[in-house]
Design an enzyme around this catalytic site. Structure first.
Site: not given
Ligand code: GLP
Length: 265
Positions: A81, A154, A159
């Site tokens: 993404d 997500h 989402e």
């Molecule tokens: C973002 C990314 C996701 C990721 C999520 C969790 O939204 N698009 O791919 O899994 O954050 O982030 P973190 O690993 O910082 O908790």
């Protein structure tokens, strides 16, 4: 070396669920699995993730490369993404993140790294997203998809939304509007929530679920509820990671004790 042996949890589905005492050991184990896929293929195709969770995984892969144990020269990567709109020069962009945490430290040719482009005009976003799906398919599909999970369940930026299961598991790569929980969680990184982009480009569930192996990481108590809903709730579009239950025999969950705390065993 991991400090303690991990626990393997039995689920109703075929998903493998491994719980580590701490996230450091879990990330080393995740890096080992990725390195295993890289060594088993002539041209490995990796789906990569951003967020804070996989950073130590990338550090371990860089360490293995620097120690001469691993090469990325024939690897192709497709990131999950990207915020939209965003410049790749913005240090909150996922292109910047990947360059900073992995690509610039290893021997991967730049033209083998693919990140959705947060600068395409909105009118061209569908064409760009469709092209990204085609590139993955023409490369032969993903050998391994690395995933984190949002607090709202997500995956990538797929989402929660209302849809039937058939639609939810077949979403193409596309431009989406970010969920308020996601924007709140990204707020500190951007300084203030208002600066978090309202939209993002994300690889859809169709490509993610087709990956030959899916490795999903979740650490910390903030993720416990989403992990439990994903593994033990009814699979549905309202918790996108629960859709992994539909391909459970290809999924490995790597958790720490805090993220596993909501699971009923
Ligand atoms: C973002 C990314 C996701 C990721 C999520 C969790 O939204 N698009 O791919 O899994 O954050 O982030 P973190 O690993 O910082 O908790």
């Amino acid at each position: 070396m991991p400090t303690d042996s991990p626990r393997q949890l039995a689920m109703k589905s075929a998903a493998e669920v491994i719980v580590y005492q701490n996230s450091g050991d879990a990330c080393i184990a995740a890096a080992e699995r990725i390195a295993g896929v890289m060594k088993s293929k002539n041209h490995p195709i990796l789906g990569l993730a951003t967020g804070s969770t996989p950073i130590p995984v990338y550090q371990e892969l860089v360490r293995q490369y620097q120690a001469g144990h691993l090469s990325f020269s024939s690897v192709s990567t497709y990131n999950l993404d990207e915020y939209y709109p965003i410049s790749p020069l913005n240090d909150q962009s996922y292109r910047w993140f990947m360059n900073h945490h992995l690509f610039q430290h290893v021997d991967i040719p730049a033209n083998q790294t693919h990140v959705l482009d947060g600068t395409v005009p909105a009118s061209a976003s569908t064409e760009h997203a469709n092209q990204f799906d085609r590139w993955i398919e023409e490369a032969g599909g993903l050998d391994l998809q690395l995933l984190g999970i949002g607090r709202n369940g997500h995956i990538g930026f797929n989402e929660p939304f209302e849809a039937d299961l058939a639609e939810a598991v077949d979403l193409p790569t596309r431009l989406i509007e970010l969920h308020p929980v996601t924007r709140t969680d990204a707020g500190p990184a951007f300084g203030v929530v208002d600066k978090v982009p309202t939209h993002a480009l994300t690889v859809g569930t169709r490509q993610i679920l087709k990956a030959r192996q899916i490795l999903i990481l979740a650490f910390g108590k903030n993720k416990a509820e989403a992990v439990a809903a994903s593994l033990q709730g009814v699979p549905g579009s309202n918790v996108p990671a629960s859709l992994l239950q539909t391909v459970a025999d290809r999924v490995v969950w790597i958790l720490d004790e805090a993220a596993a705390a909501g699971l009923k065993v």
